[in-house]
Every structure is written in structure tokens, then in C-alpha cells.
Design an enzyme around this catalytic site. Structure first.
Site, PDB file in Angstrom:
ATOM      1  N   HIS A 111      12.175  -4.785  -2.297  1.00 59.13           N
ATOM      2  CA  HIS A 111      12.574  -6.171  -2.567  1.00 59.13           C
ATOM      3  C   HIS A 111      11.760  -6.775  -3.717  1.00 59.13           C
ATOM      4  O   HIS A 111      12.077  -7.853  -4.171  1.00 59.13           O
ATOM      5  CB  HIS A 111      12.506  -7.029  -1.297  1.00 59.13           C
ATOM      6  CG  HIS A 111      11.135  -7.255  -0.758  1.00 59.13           C
ATOM      7  ND1 HIS A 111      10.871  -8.260   0.140  1.00 59.13           N
ATOM      8  CD2 HIS A 111       9.976  -6.601  -0.961  1.00 59.13           C
ATOM      9  CE1 HIS A 111       9.579  -8.213   0.435  1.00 59.13           C
ATOM     10  NE2 HIS A 111       9.033  -7.238  -0.212  1.00 59.13           N
ATOM     11  N   SER A 145       1.370   4.396   1.909  1.00 60.08           N
ATOM     12  CA  SER A 145       0.956   4.733   3.283  1.00 60.08           C
ATOM     13  C   SER A 145       0.064   5.965   3.278  1.00 60.08           C
ATOM     14  O   SER A 145       0.053   6.742   2.322  1.00 60.08           O
ATOM     15  CB  SER A 145       2.187   5.002   4.152  1.00 60.08           C
ATOM     16  OG  SER A 145       3.021   3.877   4.172  1.00 60.08           O
ATOM     17  N   THR A 148       0.855  -1.190   0.000  1.00 58.97           N
ATOM     18  CA  THR A 148       0.000   0.000   0.000  1.00 58.97           C
ATOM     19  C   THR A 148       0.889   1.237   0.000  1.00 58.97           C
ATOM     20  O   THR A 148       2.017   1.200   0.499  1.00 58.97           O
ATOM     21  CB  THR A 148      -0.896   0.076   1.264  1.00 58.97           C
ATOM     22  OG1 THR A 148      -0.038  -0.001   2.417  1.00 58.97           O
ATOM     23  CG2 THR A 148      -1.908  -1.052   1.311  1.00 58.97           C
TER      24      THR A 148
HETATM   25  N1  SAH Z   1       6.629   3.937   1.506  1.00 54.82           N
HETATM   26  C1  SAH Z   1       5.801   3.115   0.639  1.00 54.82           C
HETATM   27  C2  SAH Z   1       5.234   1.979   1.433  1.00 54.82           C
HETATM   28  C3  SAH Z   1       4.917   0.799   0.629  1.00 54.82           C
HETATM   29  S1  SAH Z   1       4.281  -0.571   1.586  1.00 54.82           S
HETATM   30  C4  SAH Z   1       4.696   3.984   0.056  1.00 54.82           C
HETATM   31  O1  SAH Z   1       4.175   4.799   0.807  1.00 54.82           O
HETATM   32  O2  SAH Z   1       4.338   3.812  -1.113  1.00 54.82           O
HETATM   33  C5  SAH Z   1       5.760  -1.310   2.168  1.00 54.82           C
HETATM   34  C6  SAH Z   1       6.712  -1.750   1.115  1.00 54.82           C
HETATM   35  O3  SAH Z   1       7.785  -2.446   1.721  1.00 54.82           O
HETATM   36  C7  SAH Z   1       6.128  -2.707   0.074  1.00 54.82           C
HETATM   37  O4  SAH Z   1       6.248  -2.088  -1.190  1.00 54.82           O
HETATM   38  C8  SAH Z   1       6.974  -3.976   0.188  1.00 54.82           C
HETATM   39  O5  SAH Z   1       7.212  -4.591  -1.064  1.00 54.82           O
HETATM   40  C9  SAH Z   1       8.249  -3.423   0.811  1.00 54.82           C
HETATM   41  N2  SAH Z   1       9.055  -4.404   1.543  1.00 54.82           N
HETATM   42  C10 SAH Z   1       8.612  -5.371   2.402  1.00 54.82           C
HETATM   43  N3  SAH Z   1       9.658  -6.089   2.872  1.00 54.82           N
HETATM   44  C11 SAH Z   1      10.791  -5.561   2.313  1.00 54.82           C
HETATM   45  C12 SAH Z   1      12.176  -5.877   2.412  1.00 54.82           C
HETATM   46  N4  SAH Z   1      12.623  -6.880   3.178  1.00 54.82           N
HETATM   47  N5  SAH Z   1      13.046  -5.123   1.703  1.00 54.82           N
HETATM   48  C13 SAH Z   1      12.614  -4.109   0.916  1.00 54.82           C
HETATM   49  N6  SAH Z   1      11.326  -3.772   0.775  1.00 54.82           N
HETATM   50  C14 SAH Z   1      10.405  -4.480   1.471  1.00 54.82           C
END
Ligand code: SAH
Length: 269
Positions: A132, A60, A58
Site C-alpha cells: 500500500h 521479516s 521491516t
Molecule cells: N514480506 C515483507 C514484509 C514487510 S513488513 C518483507 O519481508 O520484506 C509488512 C508490509 O506490509 C509493510 O511493507 C507495509 O507497508 C505493508 N502493509 C501494511 N498494511 C498494508 C495494506 N493494507 N496493504 C498492503 N500492504 C500493507
């Protein structure tokens, strides 16, 4: 608190975040006004709630982005060192530029926050958005390329997206030059602006722990903003980690939140 800040346009959303004191610093407000959330959120971009962006991720909610930037601001703005003393012992009025800012946005997802952060770090600063999931790394790039300002950030390298496991942090691979006529080894070239470490680390997904490797990669001074699950994984809290100029680390638990987890990358079939 969340829904009260929704608006019919980007400007109205930001104005409501300001009125509700979720944004309190004029520079943060200016940066939020520069970045249109509609380029990053496929549905209801001006609603103060998280929105799906695919791959179980999502974007945020705006008030969470606001909290994060407000907290990290002192570690985002370009530093000015006072200038050298002149022969008369008078410090130069203009001062000198400090070390360029380096900021890491882990779990960059839509790329929205990576863009806002890049608006704040100044001409020499660098913000790396780390994902990731390769498709989300590419989504962040595509979203940023929708505006001329975003394209300029990508082209200059001030904003970059990379694929990697955020729990391990990130260091940019040094450019290498192959020795002519030999299959290797690669020779490392010196890149001045790519000194290691991060002035600010934002983590956009809930971690199982305060990963020591991330703390290690923080500069002195530096700050990390990170949601962390409690021991029984029932609740999540925002933590800030501060490293002072002597390397002393202070961790503080702030308030309860709901983020998607910081996990292993989904396996490809
Ligand atoms: N800051 C983003 C948040 C996206 S949701 C925004 O506001 O659009 C959280 C994100 O973390 C997801 O896109 C997910 O793919 C990523 N994520 C989850 N685990 C991760 C990891 N181990 N390393 C890098 N990214 C990760």
C-alpha cells in the site's frame, strides 16, 4: 530459535535454517539459496531477525519466511496433470501442464519473499507483490532488479509489484483497447493466463481479522498464510486458511508471532 540460524553468508544462513529444521524441504532450501538476502535487507542481511527497510516496515526474519514458504509449498509448485489416455489406454508419460500457479504476496515490503515465491512457481506461474506504500512497491522492484535472475522475473512478468490495499486482495486489471476514433468506452480483451483467484496468499503484516474478501479470492484448492491479531489486539497468531477442491474452508490457528500491522496507507501530506 531465531538467532541460532544467523550466518556469515546467504549460504550459511540457509544451511543453519536447514540444520535447525526451519527449512525441511529440499525445494524450499534450493529457492532460498537462489535469492541473496543482501539484495533486500539494507543491514545485517544474514542475521535471523527482522531488519528495518524504511516507512516503518521491516523485512521479516528468515525463519518466518521459511515457515511461510514451507506451509505454502504444495500450492506453489507447478502442477502436472496426468496426460490424456492414448488409443491403447496408456496415459502419456510426460503428462500435461496443469493450470499455471498464481500467488499473492500481500505487504511485499523489501520484495524478498516475492522473489523466493517466484523461484518456486515455475515458468508459467505468476507472483504478485502487493504494497500500500508506493515507495515500498518501488523498493521491491529495485531490489529484485539487482540480480540477473530477479531482472528476468520482472521482465517476463512472472513477478510483478502493484500498489493497493491488501485487505481487499487483488485482481489484475484486464488490459483494455480503446475503440479507434472514439474516446471510449474501453473494450476488454481476453487474457487467458489471467484467470482469477490465487493458489496461495501470503500476508506479511498482521490483519485485524481473517478478511473474507481474501478467503473469497482463494482458489479451490488453495491456502492462505496470514498473521491475525486476537480480539484485544494484544497478541498475534499465524493462521492458515485452506479451501479444498469443493470450496470448503478450514481455518487453523498455529503459533504466536510479532508482525507490523496491516493498516490503512499512511496519508500523504
Ligand atoms: N514480506 C515483507 C514484509 C514487510 S513488513 C518483507 O519481508 O520484506 C509488512 C508490509 O506490509 C509493510 O511493507 C507495509 O507497508 C505493508 N502493509 C501494511 N498494511 C498494508 C495494506 N493494507 N496493504 C498492503 N500492504 C500493507
Amino acid at each position: 530459535m531465531a538467532w541460532r540460524s544467523s550466518g556469515a553468508s546467504n549460504a550459511e544462513l540457509v544451511e543453519n535454517l536447514w540444520r535447525n529444521k526451519l527449512i525441511t524441504q529440499p525445494l524450499v532450501k534450493a529457492a532460498f539459496l537462489k535469492v541473496d538476502r543482501a539484495h533486500y535487507a539494507p543491514s545485517s542481511p544474514y542475521e535471523d531477525s527482522p531488519q528495518p527497510i524504511g516507512h516503518r516496515a521491516t523485512i521479516s526474519a528468515p525463519h518466518m519466511h521459511a515457515n511461510a514458504v514451507e506451509s505454502l509449498l504444495p500450492f506453489l509448485l507447478p502442477k502436472i496433470r496426468s496426460g490424456p489416455q492414448s488409443a491403447e489406454g496408456v496415459a502419456s508419460v510426460e503428462g500435461q501442464k496443469g493450470r499455471p500457479r498464481r500467488v499473492l504476496d500481500i505487504g511485499s515490503g523489501s520484495g524478498y519473499l516475492t522473489h523466493v515465491l517466484a523461484e518456486l512457481v515455475g515458468e508459467d506461474g505468476v507472483v504478485v507483490g502487493l504494497e500500500h506504500i508506493k515507495e515500498l512497491k518501488e523498493l521491491g522492484e529495485r531490489n529484485m532488479a539487482k540480480s540477473p535472475e530477479g531482472r528476468a522475473l520482472l521482465e517476463s512478468g512472472r513477478a510483478r509489484f502493484r500498489v493497493g490495499d491488501g485487505r481487499k486482495g487483488w485482481s489484475e486489471p484486464k488490459p483494455t483497447a480503446q475503440q479507434p476514433g472514439v474516446g471510449g468506452p474501453a473494450v476488454e480483451t481476453d487474457v487467458k493466463d489471467e484467470e482469477g483467484g490465487w493458489d496461495a496468499i501470503h500476508v506479511g503484516a498482521a490483519a485485524e481479522e481473517l478478511h473474507e474478501e481474501l478467503v473469497r479470492q482463494m482458489r479451490s484448492p488453495g491456502r492462505m498464510f496470514i498473521p491475525v491479531e486476537d480480539e484485544n489486539a494484544l497478541e498475534q497468531y499465524i493462521w492458515t486458511v485452506d479451501k479444498d477442491e469443493h470450496g470448503v474452508v478450514k481455518k487453523e490457528r498455529l503459533y504466536g508471532v510479532r508482525y507490523v500491522p496491516l493498516t490503512d496507507a499512511p496519508s500523504r501530506t
